[in-house]
Each structure stands twice: as structure tokens, then as C-alpha cells.
Design an enzyme around this catalytic site. Structure first.
Site, PDB file in Angstrom:
ATOM      1  N   ARG A  44     -14.015   0.347   8.108  1.00 55.93           N
ATOM      2  CA  ARG A  44     -14.013  -0.747   9.113  1.00 55.93           C
ATOM      3  C   ARG A  44     -14.896  -2.009   8.795  1.00 55.93           C
ATOM      4  NH1 ARG A  44     -15.949  -0.863  14.864  1.00 55.93           N
ATOM      5  NH2 ARG A  44     -15.328  -2.924  15.555  1.00 55.93           N
ATOM      6  N   HIS A  99     -14.867  -5.609   7.797  1.00 54.26           N
ATOM      7  CA  HIS A  99     -15.408  -6.820   8.668  1.00 54.26           C
ATOM      8  C   HIS A  99     -16.182  -7.609   7.699  1.00 54.26           C
ATOM      9  CE1 HIS A  99     -14.156  -5.613  12.940  1.00 54.26           C
ATOM     10  NE2 HIS A  99     -13.025  -5.466  12.006  1.00 54.26           N
ATOM     11  N   THR A 134      -3.865   4.082  10.264  1.00 51.83           N
ATOM     12  CA  THR A 134      -3.631   5.372  10.001  1.00 51.83           C
ATOM     13  C   THR A 134      -4.714   6.322  10.023  1.00 51.83           C
ATOM     14  OG1 THR A 134      -2.065   6.861   8.927  1.00 51.83           O
ATOM     15  CG2 THR A 134      -3.789   5.731   7.407  1.00 51.83           C
ATOM     16  N   TRP A 167      -4.832   6.290  16.551  1.00 53.29           N
ATOM     17  CA  TRP A 167      -3.263   5.473  16.275  1.00 53.29           C
ATOM     18  C   TRP A 167      -2.586   6.682  15.801  1.00 53.29           C
ATOM     19  CZ3 TRP A 167      -7.711   2.473  15.455  1.00 53.29           C
ATOM     20  CH2 TRP A 167      -7.497   1.099  15.819  1.00 53.29           C
ATOM     21  N   THR A 168      -3.060   7.663  15.200  1.00 54.22           N
ATOM     22  CA  THR A 168      -2.289   8.634  14.602  1.00 54.22           C
ATOM     23  C   THR A 168      -2.922  10.122  15.284  1.00 54.22           C
ATOM     24  OG1 THR A 168      -3.359   8.935  12.667  1.00 54.22           O
ATOM     25  CG2 THR A 168      -1.357   7.417  12.661  1.00 54.22           C
ATOM     26  N   ASP A 196      -2.697   8.614   5.260  1.00 56.05           N
ATOM     27  CA  ASP A 196      -1.273   8.953   4.924  1.00 56.05           C
ATOM     28  C   ASP A 196      -0.466   7.513   5.376  1.00 56.05           C
ATOM     29  OD1 ASP A 196      -1.057   9.668   7.462  1.00 56.05           O
ATOM     30  OD2 ASP A 196      -0.857  11.729   7.181  1.00 56.05           O
ATOM     31  N   ASP A 214      -0.606  -4.289  16.098  1.00 60.16           N
ATOM     32  CA  ASP A 214       0.169  -3.463  15.555  1.00 60.16           C
ATOM     33  C   ASP A 214       1.906  -3.640  15.946  1.00 60.16           C
ATOM     34  OD1 ASP A 214      -2.132  -1.861  14.533  1.00 60.16           O
ATOM     35  OD2 ASP A 214      -2.434  -1.272  16.856  1.00 60.16           O
TER      36      ASP A 214
HETATM   37  C1  HEM Z   1      -4.414  -6.644  11.995  1.00 57.15           C
HETATM   38  C2  HEM Z   1      -5.402  -7.056  12.492  1.00 57.15           C
HETATM   39  C3  HEM Z   1      -6.240  -6.047  13.127  1.00 57.15           C
HETATM   40  C4  HEM Z   1      -7.052  -5.800  14.373  1.00 57.15           C
HETATM   41  C5  HEM Z   1      -6.554  -6.701  15.513  1.00 57.15           C
HETATM   42  C6  HEM Z   1      -7.987  -4.783  14.320  1.00 57.15           C
HETATM   43  C7  HEM Z   1      -8.311  -4.470  15.411  1.00 57.15           C
HETATM   44  C8  HEM Z   1      -9.084  -2.984  15.409  1.00 57.15           C
HETATM   45  C9  HEM Z   1      -9.730  -2.583  16.811  1.00 57.15           C
HETATM   46  C10 HEM Z   1      -9.709  -3.460  18.255  1.00 57.15           C
HETATM   47  C11 HEM Z   1     -10.473  -1.229  16.524  1.00 57.15           C
HETATM   48  C12 HEM Z   1     -11.082  -0.513  17.181  1.00 57.15           C
HETATM   49  C13 HEM Z   1     -12.493  -0.761  17.102  1.00 57.15           C
HETATM   50  C14 HEM Z   1     -13.272   0.161  18.102  1.00 57.15           C
HETATM   51  O1  HEM Z   1     -13.036   0.135  19.344  1.00 57.15           O
HETATM   52  O2  HEM Z   1     -14.248   0.668  17.612  1.00 57.15           O
HETATM   53  C15 HEM Z   1     -10.176  -1.244  15.009  1.00 57.15           C
HETATM   54  C16 HEM Z   1     -10.661  -0.140  14.312  1.00 57.15           C
HETATM   55  C17 HEM Z   1     -10.348  -0.004  12.913  1.00 57.15           C
HETATM   56  N1  HEM Z   1      -9.766  -0.751  12.055  1.00 57.15           N
HETATM   57 FE1  HEM Z   1      -8.849  -2.538  12.601  1.00 57.15          FE
HETATM   58  N2  HEM Z   1      -7.700  -4.118  13.195  1.00 57.15           N
HETATM   59  C18 HEM Z   1      -7.184  -4.998  12.396  1.00 57.15           C
HETATM   60  C19 HEM Z   1      -6.716  -4.832  10.969  1.00 57.15           C
HETATM   61  C20 HEM Z   1      -7.532  -3.903  10.246  1.00 57.15           C
HETATM   62  C21 HEM Z   1      -7.533  -3.924   8.708  1.00 57.15           C
HETATM   63  C22 HEM Z   1      -6.959  -5.070   7.842  1.00 57.15           C
HETATM   64  C23 HEM Z   1      -8.348  -2.757   8.416  1.00 57.15           C
HETATM   65  C24 HEM Z   1      -8.604  -2.329   6.976  1.00 57.15           C
HETATM   66  C25 HEM Z   1      -7.976  -2.677   5.669  1.00 57.15           C
HETATM   67  C26 HEM Z   1      -8.798  -1.820   9.537  1.00 57.15           C
HETATM   68  C27 HEM Z   1      -9.485  -0.865   9.551  1.00 57.15           C
HETATM   69  C28 HEM Z   1      -9.815  -0.462  10.867  1.00 57.15           C
HETATM   70  C29 HEM Z   1     -10.399   0.943  10.901  1.00 57.15           C
HETATM   71  C30 HEM Z   1     -10.396   2.059   9.656  1.00 57.15           C
HETATM   72  C31 HEM Z   1     -10.710   1.286  12.283  1.00 57.15           C
HETATM   73  C32 HEM Z   1     -11.301   2.300  12.836  1.00 57.15           C
HETATM   74  C33 HEM Z   1     -12.705   2.551  12.995  1.00 57.15           C
HETATM   75  C34 HEM Z   1     -13.454   3.823  13.392  1.00 57.15           C
HETATM   76  O3  HEM Z   1     -12.710   4.738  13.798  1.00 57.15           O
HETATM   77  O4  HEM Z   1     -14.675   3.568  13.942  1.00 57.15           O
HETATM   78  N3  HEM Z   1      -8.366  -2.790  10.698  1.00 57.15           N
HETATM   79  N4  HEM Z   1      -9.467  -2.083  14.466  1.00 57.15           N
END
Ligand code: HEM
Length: 321
Positions: free
Chosen positions: A54, A58, A193, A242-243, A250, A271
């Protein structure tokens, strides 16, 4: 000086410059490789893979292609700017200060490596270490000395910052600004995932920090959620994933496990747009049936993401690792 001697002098100068660059690049590459091994060791103990992915996303996802003609780093992107307090304070970056803290000792150990590279190296290594595809990319990025402007990353739920009336339009606006098409948007979203959302960070779930606030997949501090089946601490318990096996990279995101574990998994409106929108849905279905296709497309899209707006200053135009 005769013309011939002038040509010789220029050639010598170029040769010297190239050798200096080559030495620099070799030393830099060797630091990167050593840093990667330290990151692997750290991930193996901490299971912090998702937050490192993440962080990398970002830092890069602030990129605005329409500003690419302006002096660097106006277009923003993968330039390490997320380490600055002003950018870490953006709503979308809630919780990421922790990830910068994880990287800081390694950044100090390998001082030659830029923040921008350390962040992308950690993201790519986290994906590989969780069982995902290898992400070959260029390194040698320069660091930006100012934080990025707020508002370029996607919102998970309406109201959307760009005024879009639905999640699919919002995704196309936001990722279109970075230069991604429908297929790349679906592939990149598959990063969900792995990882979790937290009440205290994005507020997109009621599941917060700590074992008692987790789901049946995140609430126990000792469980097996990893790709390699190694049991042990998952790191901090809590949040909603999510999973089911949310430390394994995966294609389970595309299997929509949420449908059978309604209470215990999260699914954002962005999603859902990937399943319902006619432009996104065929890619979503394909990745559900074909993990290799997902890995192939994800690797290419993530490498592209990781180089958005980067200025390469090591070697002729960066070095590949
Ligand atoms: C498509 C639009 C996207 C939205 C609206 C979105 C939104 C979010 C949100 C709301 C979270 C939770 C954050 C939290 O509460 O800690 C999250 C977590 C995460 N996002 Fe996304 N995301 C998007 C795209 C992506 C992309 C493109 C990637 C990487 C290529 C990504 C990787 C991750 C990962 C790995 C987490 C987990 C972080 C953790 O467990 O600490 N996301 N995302």
C-alpha cells in the site's frame, strides 16, 4: 587542438563519465540487492507485506500525466515524497507512517539508496515474498524534497472527490490520470487479495485494531494466512480482509469469497464496480479462472505504476533489478 584530437578528448571524457556511472551503478545495485534480502527477512518475521504494498502504491499513485511536461517533480508519482509529514497526513495515507517507520532503519543502513527506491523495492519484494509474481523494474530514482498534493488517490465509497456519480467512472478518472486502462485497473485492484482495512484508518469497516475487533480471518494473533503455510503471528490482529488467506498473494480476490463469508470479509464499492461494469467485468472473470494471466498483467501494471513520474539518476536511465 586538431579536429581529430578534439574527437579523442570528447571520447575520453565520455568514456570516463561512463565508467564512473558504471561503478556507481554497480555499487548501487549491490546495495539494492543487500537491502532486498534485509526486507525479505523483515517481512518473514513481521508479515507486514500488505502495508508495504500500500505504501508503494500510494507514493506512485499521486502521478498526474497531464503535468508530465512540467519541471520534475510537478507530475508527482514514485519519488519518495510520501515520507514527508505533509503527505503522510493525507486522509488516504492513514496508517502509512508505520510503514515508513519500518523502512527507516534499512534506509539508514543503505544510505546510498533513495527513499523512492526503498519504497518501491519494499512493495515489489512484499508481493514476491507473499507468493505473487516477480516485478522486474528500474531503480535509481531521485527523491522529491516536497510532499505531493492531496486528492489524486481513489476514494473507496461515494461521495467521490472528483464528483463522479458512480465508482466505475471514479476509477476511470483516477487511474486514467495515471495512464492506466480498464484491464490494468482490474489487475492492479487484485492487490486487495492481500491485506486488510481498519476502522481507525480508512473507516470503511467497523473492524478495528486488536484481536477482539477482528473477523474470523483476522482476529486470532496466531493463524496461517500465508502463502507458504508457515504458521505464527500475523503481526497486529484485527481489521477486515478481502480474502480468507490475506497474506497469500494469489487470485482469490477474484473468486469473491465475500459472497460466502459475508460478515467476515470486506468489499468496497470500487471492488464491486469491477464485477458490474461491462468494461471491467471480462478481465475480472478472466483473472478468476486464470491466475497466470492475473500474475502476468499485475506484474506489468505494477512495474509501470512504480515508475510513474520517477526521475532515474543512476546509470544511463536507471538500473534493472
Ligand atoms: C481501486 C481503487 C482502490 C481503492 C478505493 C482502495 C482502497 C483501499 C482501502 C480503503 C484500504 C484499507 C486501508 C485501511 O483501512 O487500512 C486499502 C488497503 C489496501 N490497498 Fe487499496 N485501494 C485501491 C487500489 C489499490 C491498488 C491499485 C493497490 C496496489 C496495487 C492497493 C493495495 C492495497 C493493499 C495491499 C491494502 C492493504 C493494506 C494493509 O493491510 O495494511 N489498493 N485500499
Amino acid at each position: 587542438m586538431s579536429a581529430a584530437r578534439r574527437v579523442d578528448a570528447v571520447a575520453n571524457h565520455l568514456h570516463a563519465a561512463a565508467s564512473v556511472n558504471a561503478v556507481d551503478a554497480a555499487a548501487y545495485a549491490s546495495d539494492l540487492r543487500a537491502m532486498k534480502m534485509d526486507i525479505e527477512r523483515f517481512l518473514d518475521e513481521s508479515n507486514a507485506n500488505p502495508i508495504m504494498v500500500r505504501l508503494a502504491w500510494h507514493d506512485a499513485g499521486t502521478y498526474d500525466a497531464s503535468k508530465a511536461h512540467m519541471p520534475w517533480p510537478r507530475a508527482q508519482g514514485a519519488n519518495g515524497s510520501i515520507r514527508h509529514e505533509s503527505e503522510l497526513a493525507h486522509g488516504a495515507n492513514a496508517g502509512l507512517v508505520k510503514a515508513i517507520g519500518y523502512l527507516r532503519p534499512l534506509k539508514e543502513k543503505y544510505a546510498r539508496v533513495s527513499w523512492a527506491d526503498a519504497i518501491q523495492l519494499a512493495g515489489a519484494t512484499a508481493i514476491e515474498h507473499a507468493g505473487g509474481p516477480r516485478i522486474p523494474m528500474r531503480y535509481g530514482r531521485a527523491d522529491a524534497e516536497v510532499g505531493a498534493m492531496e486528492g489524486n488517490l481513489p476514494d473507496a465509497e461515494a461521495p467521490f472527490g472528483d464528483g463522479a456519480s458512480d465508482a466505475a467512472t471514479h476509477l476511470r478518472n483516477v487511474f486514467g490520470r495515471m495512464g492506466f486502462n480498464d484491464r490494468e485497473i482490474v489487475a492492479l485492484s487484485g492487490a486487495h487479495t492481500i491485506g486488510r482495512a481498519f476502522k481507525e484508518r480508512s473507516g470503511t469497516t467497523n473492524h478495528g485494531y486488536g484481536a477482539k475487533n477482528g473477523t474470523k480471518f483476522t482476529g486470532c494473533p496466531y493463524m496461517n494466512a500465508r502463502a507458504d503455510g508457515k504458521e505464527g503471528s500475523i503481526g497486529m490482529p484485527g481489521g477486515a480482509s478481502w480474502t480468507r488467506r490475506w497474506l497469500a498473494f494469489d487470485n482469490s480476490y477474484f473468486h469473491r469469497e465475500k459472497l460466502t463469508d459475508e460478515k467476515d470479509l470486506i468489499w468496497l464499492s470500487t471492488d464491486d464496480a469491477l464485477v458490474t461494469d461491462p468494461g471491467f467485468a471480462p478481465h475480472f472473470k478472466r483473472y478468476a479462472h486464470d491466475q497466470n494471466a492475473f500474475f502476468y498483467d499485475f506484474s506489468a501494471a505494477f512495474a509501470k505504476l512504480s515508475e510513474l513520474g520517477s526521475r532515474f539518476v543512476v546509470g544511463a536511465s536507471g538500473i534493472v533489478l
